[in-house]
Design a protein around this motif. Structure first.
Motif, PDB file in Angstrom:
ATOM      1  N   GLU A 170       0.846  -1.195   0.000  1.00 18.00           N
ATOM      2  CA  GLU A 170       0.000   0.000   0.000  1.00 18.00           C
ATOM      3  C   GLU A 170       0.878   1.240   0.000  1.00 18.00           C
ATOM      4  O   GLU A 170       1.983   1.236   0.506  1.00 18.00           O
ATOM      5  CB  GLU A 170      -0.916   0.003   1.226  1.00 18.00           C
ATOM      6  CG  GLU A 170      -2.057  -0.959   1.106  1.00 18.00           C
ATOM      7  CD  GLU A 170      -3.053  -0.829   2.243  1.00 18.00           C
ATOM      8  OE1 GLU A 170      -3.026   0.179   2.973  1.00 18.00           O
ATOM      9  OE2 GLU A 170      -3.873  -1.755   2.390  1.00 18.00           O
ATOM     10  N   ARG A 171       0.352   2.295  -0.577  1.00 17.22           N
ATOM     11  CA  ARG A 171       1.006   3.602  -0.724  1.00 17.22           C
ATOM     12  C   ARG A 171       2.089   3.593  -1.790  1.00 17.22           C
ATOM     13  O   ARG A 171       2.845   4.534  -1.909  1.00 17.22           O
ATOM     14  CB  ARG A 171       1.554   4.140   0.605  1.00 17.22           C
ATOM     15  CG  ARG A 171       0.491   4.319   1.657  1.00 17.22           C
ATOM     16  CD  ARG A 171      -0.516   5.338   1.196  1.00 17.22           C
ATOM     17  NE  ARG A 171      -1.702   5.310   2.057  1.00 17.22           N
ATOM     18  CZ  ARG A 171      -2.868   5.771   1.674  1.00 17.22           C
ATOM     19  NH1 ARG A 171      -3.031   6.297   0.489  1.00 17.22           N
ATOM     20  NH2 ARG A 171      -3.898   5.720   2.475  1.00 17.22           N
ATOM     21  N   GLN A 196     -15.264   8.865  -0.216  1.00 12.29           N
ATOM     22  CA  GLN A 196     -14.346   9.473   0.734  1.00 12.29           C
ATOM     23  C   GLN A 196     -14.101   8.476   1.860  1.00 12.29           C
ATOM     24  O   GLN A 196     -14.965   8.227   2.687  1.00 12.29           O
ATOM     25  CB  GLN A 196     -14.944  10.766   1.285  1.00 12.29           C
ATOM     26  CG  GLN A 196     -13.933  11.731   1.756  1.00 12.29           C
ATOM     27  CD  GLN A 196     -14.558  13.088   2.053  1.00 12.29           C
ATOM     28  OE1 GLN A 196     -15.762  13.263   2.082  1.00 12.29           O
ATOM     29  NE2 GLN A 196     -13.711  14.055   2.280  1.00 12.29           N
ATOM     30  N   VAL A 197     -12.897   7.868   1.884  1.00 12.37           N
ATOM     31  CA  VAL A 197     -12.553   6.896   2.909  1.00 12.37           C
ATOM     32  C   VAL A 197     -12.034   7.613   4.145  1.00 12.37           C
ATOM     33  O   VAL A 197     -12.386   7.283   5.261  1.00 12.37           O
ATOM     34  CB  VAL A 197     -11.501   5.893   2.389  1.00 12.37           C
ATOM     35  CG1 VAL A 197     -11.093   4.913   3.454  1.00 12.37           C
ATOM     36  CG2 VAL A 197     -12.036   5.156   1.170  1.00 12.37           C
ATOM     37  N   ARG A 198     -11.199   8.606   3.915  1.00 12.92           N
ATOM     38  CA  ARG A 198     -10.678   9.438   5.010  1.00 12.92           C
ATOM     39  C   ARG A 198     -11.171  10.858   4.791  1.00 12.92           C
ATOM     40  O   ARG A 198     -11.408  11.266   3.660  1.00 12.92           O
ATOM     41  CB  ARG A 198      -9.145   9.431   5.010  1.00 12.92           C
ATOM     42  CG  ARG A 198      -8.555   8.079   5.321  1.00 12.92           C
ATOM     43  CD  ARG A 198      -7.040   8.102   5.392  1.00 12.92           C
ATOM     44  NE  ARG A 198      -6.450   8.479   4.124  1.00 12.92           N
ATOM     45  CZ  ARG A 198      -5.379   9.257   3.988  1.00 12.92           C
ATOM     46  NH1 ARG A 198      -4.786   9.762   5.048  1.00 12.92           N
ATOM     47  NH2 ARG A 198      -4.881   9.541   2.813  1.00 12.92           N
ATOM     48  N   ALA A 199     -11.302  11.600   5.856  1.00 11.92           N
ATOM     49  CA  ALA A 199     -11.809  12.971   5.768  1.00 11.92           C
ATOM     50  C   ALA A 199     -10.952  13.809   4.831  1.00 11.92           C
ATOM     51  O   ALA A 199      -9.734  13.867   4.964  1.00 11.92           O
ATOM     52  CB  ALA A 199     -11.843  13.607   7.151  1.00 11.92           C
ATOM     53  N   VAL A 245     -10.195  13.364   1.696  1.00 16.15           N
ATOM     54  CA  VAL A 245      -9.435  12.681   0.654  1.00 16.15           C
ATOM     55  C   VAL A 245     -10.401  11.899  -0.232  1.00 16.15           C
ATOM     56  O   VAL A 245     -11.066  10.978   0.221  1.00 16.15           O
ATOM     57  CB  VAL A 245      -8.385  11.716   1.257  1.00 16.15           C
ATOM     58  CG1 VAL A 245      -7.609  11.010   0.161  1.00 16.15           C
ATOM     59  CG2 VAL A 245      -7.444  12.455   2.196  1.00 16.15           C
ATOM     60  N   ALA A 263     -11.323   9.196  -2.987  1.00 15.40           N
ATOM     61  CA  ALA A 263     -10.757   7.911  -3.382  1.00 15.40           C
ATOM     62  C   ALA A 263     -11.440   7.416  -4.651  1.00 15.40           C
ATOM     63  O   ALA A 263     -12.664   7.459  -4.761  1.00 15.40           O
ATOM     64  CB  ALA A 263     -10.916   6.904  -2.266  1.00 15.40           C
ATOM     65  N   GLU A 275      -5.919   6.768  -3.793  1.00 13.21           N
ATOM     66  CA  GLU A 275      -6.071   8.114  -3.244  1.00 13.21           C
ATOM     67  C   GLU A 275      -5.038   8.968  -3.955  1.00 13.21           C
ATOM     68  O   GLU A 275      -3.837   8.845  -3.681  1.00 13.21           O
ATOM     69  CB  GLU A 275      -5.848   8.113  -1.733  1.00 13.21           C
ATOM     70  CG  GLU A 275      -6.950   7.413  -0.973  1.00 13.21           C
ATOM     71  CD  GLU A 275      -6.713   7.387   0.517  1.00 13.21           C
ATOM     72  OE1 GLU A 275      -5.573   7.603   0.971  1.00 13.21           O
ATOM     73  OE2 GLU A 275      -7.688   7.128   1.252  1.00 13.21           O
ATOM     74  N   ALA A 310      -4.088   2.631  -2.468  1.00 10.48           N
ATOM     75  CA  ALA A 310      -4.514   2.698  -1.071  1.00 10.48           C
ATOM     76  C   ALA A 310      -5.131   1.406  -0.544  1.00 10.48           C
ATOM     77  O   ALA A 310      -5.440   1.319   0.630  1.00 10.48           O
ATOM     78  CB  ALA A 310      -5.498   3.850  -0.890  1.00 10.48           C
TER      79      ALA A 310
END
Length: 129
Positions: free
Chosen positions: A68-69, A90-93, A95, A97, A117, A122
């Motif tokens: 990942e990443r 939106q998986v994270r605030a 961001v 996806a 992302e 991700a």
């Protein structure tokens, strides 16, 4: 001889309510709602669909070694063009996806969904029909 009586404490209303709720839950068929809980319902593709795309076992094995990443470009070199894209989420605030879909050549009922992302890979999940 004196007869001994045993007094039972009154039943707690919360205990009774909990038992009733447990009974109702046991009567409910959770198998019919399992796809909703697991996220395995096939979502609708957004935009163009490339019907010819199928991911081979070799491609899948190579993809699963990517951490990942890592870069989106590296993942794209392995899996190629997607079958289709799913709606962004939106998986994270803050961001956004993107999700790309790849049906498996050796198991047509299963799709690999890859999450990006920005320009970073991700994560992934399998979607079952």
């Amino acid at each position: 001889m004196k007869q001994r009586t045993v007094e039972h404490p009154p039943l707690n209303p919360f205990l009774i309510g909990g038992l009733m709720l447990a009974f109702v839950a046991l009567m409910f068929d959770f198998r019919s709602s399992a796809p909703l809980l697991s996220g395995s319902v096939h979502e609708a593709c957004q935009g163009a669909v490339n019907e010819e795309v199928r991911l081979s076992r070799e491609q899948l094995a190579q993809f699963l070694t990517v951490p990942e990443r890592d870069s989106r470009e590296r993942v794209s070199q392995i899996v190629g063009e997607p079958y289709c894209q799913l709606q962004s989420l939106q998986v994270r605030a803050g961001v956004a996806a993107e999700r790309q879909v790849y049906p498996l050549a050796f198991d047509p009922q299963t799709r690999l969904v890859i999450l990006y992302e920005g320009n970073e890979y991700a994560g992934y999940r399998f979607s079952y029909q």
